[in-house]
Scaffold this active site. Structure first.
Site: not given
Ligand code: NCD
Length: 305
Positions: A55-56, A84, A105, A133
């Site tokens: 959703r986000t 890496k 995120r 959030h």
């Protein structure tokens, strides 16, 4: 002062909320009429998503494109230089040279602060580990406002993993500013709301209660549920112990309830039969994600419709 970086819901004052909600209503009208604008046609949005998201991520993509902006993105660590051993700060410094705003995120609590400090362009925290959030709290409060007409004078129930749910943390931080609100946290004893959150709520005169059983639900106006945060359990057996124990069914919903929300994904916390009820607002809530994220992108980039 205009908001340039959104790291915590603590930044979302009532004034900022009103500005974002007004913008979101205009964005909704655009989506429903022409579907697009060219407000950000000269802008490039960087999406750095190092944890799973549906959703986000999609609502930010949809928001950016409906505003006419271009997108560059990293999804998952597998295909990137993080594999890496590149540091978060180095990666964000580089990405901020490729775009005009970064949405990230990130897997660890506090990563958003580090990433924002490294970014030379506006920055949005789209979830940092089990911490916060803030954009979800905007989606949630906008939905409550549109459906119930107020955020004040309401009793809210939160379940079932207030310890680890970043959505619950950010939402409580925002709602605690409003007059005459009550928060009832329902969870297994091991997953009770963190002390810092309870203290913050109490210092703002929120009526706070906690219980371990759904049957002890008080008389909430709004029930806000979020799945047990499976990926954040240090001890998997604890997740297994409770995964099916906390599930809202139509019979358990007190008659006072006017709205049921869930940031989704729904796993076991809400029975499918609840979806039939008009007070089940979680799919409408998800759709509001696009309008709110359009509003936020326009605000942080200093553009007005
Ligand atoms: C939430 C999240 O990522 O914290 N999902 C979302 O953004 N809508 C809730 C969750 O994953 O449980």
């Amino acid at each position: 002062m205009p908001l340039e970086r959104l790291i915590s819901a603590r930044q979302l004052t009532i004034e900022v909320l009103h500005d974002i909600f007004q913008r979101a209503r205009k964005m909704r009208a655009i989506c429903q009429n022409s579907g697009r604008t060219s407000l950000l046609a000269d802008k490039m949005i960087g999406l750095v998503f190092l944890e799973p998201s549906s959703r986000t991520l999609l609502s930010f993509q949809s928001a950016a494109q409906r505003l006419g902006a271009g997108i560059v993105f990293i999804q998952g660590v597998g295909s990137t230089s993080f594999e890496k051993g590149e540091s978060l700060s180095d990666a964000i410094k580089v990405v901020s040279g490729y775009c005009d705003l970064i949405v990230a995120r990130l897997p660890k609590s506090g990563d958003a602060q580090i990433a924002s400090a490294a970014s030379s362009v506006p920055f949005i925290n789209a979830g940092d580990g089990g911490n916060e959030h803030p954009t979800q709290s905007l989606v949630d409060t906008f939905t409550i406002m549109e459906e119930l007409g107020s955020l004040a004078n309401l009793d809210y129930a939160f379940g079932f993993d207030p310890l680890q749910s970043r959505s619950i943390h950010s939402l409580c931080l925002v709602l605690s500013q409003f007059e005459n609100v009550g928060f009832d946290f329902i969870s297994p004893p091991e997953l009770q709301a963190p002390g810092w959150l309870i203290e913050q709520c109490q210092s703002r005169n929120v009526r706070v209660s906690q219980s371990n059983a759904l049957s002890e639900l008080k008389n909430p106006d709004v029930i806000y549920l979020n799945r047990l945060q499976e990926e954040r359990f240090p001890d998997r057996s604890l997740f297994e112990k409770y995964r099916y124990e906390y599930r809202l069914t139509p019979e358990q919903i007190p008659s006072s309830t006017r709205l049921i929300l869930d940031p989704l994904p729904r796993v076991d916390e809400i029975a499918l039969s609840v979806d039939e009820l008009p007070i089940a607002g979680y799919f409408r809530q998800a759709q509001n994600g696009v309008y709110i994220r359009m509003a936020l992108l326009s605000m942080l980039l200093g553009r007005t419709l």
